[in-house]
Design a protein around this motif. Structure first.
Motif, PDB file in Angstrom:
ATOM      1  N   HIS A   1     -16.762 -21.548  19.874  1.00 36.42           N
ATOM      2  CA  HIS A   1     -16.920 -20.155  19.591  1.00 36.42           C
ATOM      3  C   HIS A   1     -18.081 -19.470  20.138  1.00 36.42           C
TER       4      HIS A   1
ATOM      5  N   ASP B   1     -21.295 -19.718  17.977  1.00 38.42           N
ATOM      6  CA  ASP B   1     -21.838 -21.073  17.930  1.00 38.42           C
ATOM      7  C   ASP B   1     -22.961 -21.316  18.935  1.00 38.42           C
TER       8      ASP B   1
ATOM      9  N   THR C   1     -14.108 -26.188  13.996  1.00 37.48           N
ATOM     10  CA  THR C   1     -12.743 -26.492  14.704  1.00 37.48           C
ATOM     11  C   THR C   1     -12.004 -24.913  15.085  1.00 37.48           C
ATOM     12  N   TYR C   2     -11.334 -25.182  16.026  1.00 32.33           N
ATOM     13  CA  TYR C   2     -10.650 -23.849  16.307  1.00 32.33           C
ATOM     14  C   TYR C   2      -9.895 -23.254  15.223  1.00 32.33           C
ATOM     15  N   LYS C   3      -9.308 -24.013  14.152  1.00 31.60           N
ATOM     16  CA  LYS C   3      -8.716 -23.422  13.153  1.00 31.60           C
ATOM     17  C   LYS C   3      -9.556 -22.362  12.194  1.00 31.60           C
ATOM     18  N   GLU C   4     -10.795 -22.701  12.160  1.00 30.21           N
ATOM     19  CA  GLU C   4     -11.742 -22.124  11.389  1.00 30.21           C
ATOM     20  C   GLU C   4     -12.242 -20.666  12.256  1.00 30.21           C
ATOM     21  N   GLY C   5     -12.406 -21.124  13.523  1.00 31.09           N
ATOM     22  CA  GLY C   5     -12.769 -19.935  14.644  1.00 31.09           C
ATOM     23  C   GLY C   5     -11.626 -18.935  14.749  1.00 31.09           C
TER      24      GLY C   5
ATOM     25  N   ASP D   1     -17.456 -27.588  19.667  1.00 33.41           N
ATOM     26  CA  ASP D   1     -17.023 -27.804  18.235  1.00 33.41           C
ATOM     27  C   ASP D   1     -17.042 -29.222  18.004  1.00 33.41           C
TER      28      ASP D   1
ATOM     29  N   ARG E   1      -9.227 -18.314  12.569  1.00 34.92           N
ATOM     30  CA  ARG E   1      -8.995 -17.524  11.409  1.00 34.92           C
ATOM     31  C   ARG E   1     -10.043 -16.497  11.306  1.00 34.92           C
ATOM     32  N   SER E   2     -11.221 -16.691  11.517  1.00 35.14           N
ATOM     33  CA  SER E   2     -12.185 -15.727  11.701  1.00 35.14           C
ATOM     34  C   SER E   2     -11.813 -14.403  12.436  1.00 35.14           C
TER      35      SER E   2
ATOM     36  N   ARG F   1     -20.870 -23.085  12.952  1.00 29.65           N
ATOM     37  CA  ARG F   1     -20.242 -22.352  11.923  1.00 29.65           C
ATOM     38  C   ARG F   1     -18.706 -22.512  11.859  1.00 29.65           C
ATOM     39  N   TYR F   2     -18.195 -22.715  12.987  1.00 24.20           N
ATOM     40  CA  TYR F   2     -16.782 -22.868  13.478  1.00 24.20           C
ATOM     41  C   TYR F   2     -16.431 -24.373  13.792  1.00 24.20           C
TER      42      TYR F   2
END
Length: 264
Positions: free
Chosen positions: A167, A170, A255-259, A192, A261-262, A252-253
């Motif tokens: 991200h 990051d 994995t791509y999943k948190e990224g 990540d 979703r943000s 902060r992210y």
């Protein structure tokens, strides 16, 4: 006041500049949205002389395969802190294996852009720079969500093919950590924690958007751009342990999943 000179105020460097300015730095930059013209030699040299730190995000020239910053201003780069936004493409194809900063960089016949990247990477480290090797960058306006919404997302039938990503924010926190800690010169992978296939990322983006994923295609059927095809020509997992240990950096992210979703 600390002053950062940034060569190439693009997508990532803009966010780095904003983070520094929020901490009281003065930022001078070149680029279409920068504060000065790259070819304004006297003005650039004067600004460099007044800057305590220098960061470049300018890639090697596609035709000459040389680094424009070194070509024009290499003799003026004697700063105590130099940074270079490089690419994990310098590692080449690892056939899915992990690579880290001790992995040799690759210069292969027929891959001029990679040759130039690897040579520029080495040249900046020779100058004592902190070289940030970056995988696929995503963030606001530039993610799998945007590709799905625009109908440009693809799923390529290449079992076992993976790559790393990061991200954009990051990257910013990694560069700022290197500044805050006055990190030693050398290479730092900023990626990540979960290298994954492009298909998995596209499928997750479709799930978040409530859209059916696109059909599987062969690489030939997808008719991708040269740059996009380059992602699928190489297969590697990029380790980020050194950045965590030396910079105290944590994405902060992770994995791509948190990224994604943000960004939703």
């Amino acid at each position: 006041m600390k002053q950062m000179f940034i060569f190439g105020l693009g997508y990532t460097a803009k966010r780095i500049a904003a983070a520094l300015e929020s901490e009281g730095w003065a930022v001078v930059s070149t680029g279409s949205d920068g504060t000065m013209d790259f070819d304004g030699r006297d003005a650039v040299r004067d600004a460099l002389a007044r800057s305590s730190h220098v960061l470049t995000s300018v890639p090697p020239d596609r035709e000459s395969e040389t680094d424009p910053v070194f070509e024009s201003y290499g003799d003026a780069l004697s700063h105590g802190w130099l940074g270079y936004l490089s690419s994990t493409g310098v590692y080449g194809d690892a056939q899915g294996a992990w690579v880290d900063e001790n992995t040799p960089t690759i210069a292969e016949t027929g891959q001029g852009r990679r040759n130039a990247r690897a040579e520029a990477d080495a040249a900046w480290m020779g100058k004592g720079a902190r070289v940030f090797r970056l995988p696929g960058i995503y963030g606001p306006g530039r993610s799998a969500l945007d590709r799905v919404n625009a109908g440009r997302a693809r799923r390529i039938d290449m079992p076992g093919q993976v790559f790393s990503r990061v991200h954009v924010d990051d990257i910013v926190s990694g560069v700022v950590a290197a500044l805050d800690r006055n990190a030693p010169a050398g290479a730092y992978n900023l990626g990540d924690d979960l290298p994954e296939s492009g298909n998995a990322v596209t499928e997750h983006a479709c799930q978040l958007l409530g859209i059916d994923p696109p059909p599987l295609e062969t690489l030939e059927e997808a008719n991708l751009s040269e740059m996009a095809r380059g992602f699928y020509a190489e297969n590697r997992r990029v380790a980020n342990g050194k950045a965590k240990r030396v910079l105290g950096w944590e994405p902060r992210y992770p994995t791509y999943k948190e990224g994604l979703r943000s960004l939703l």
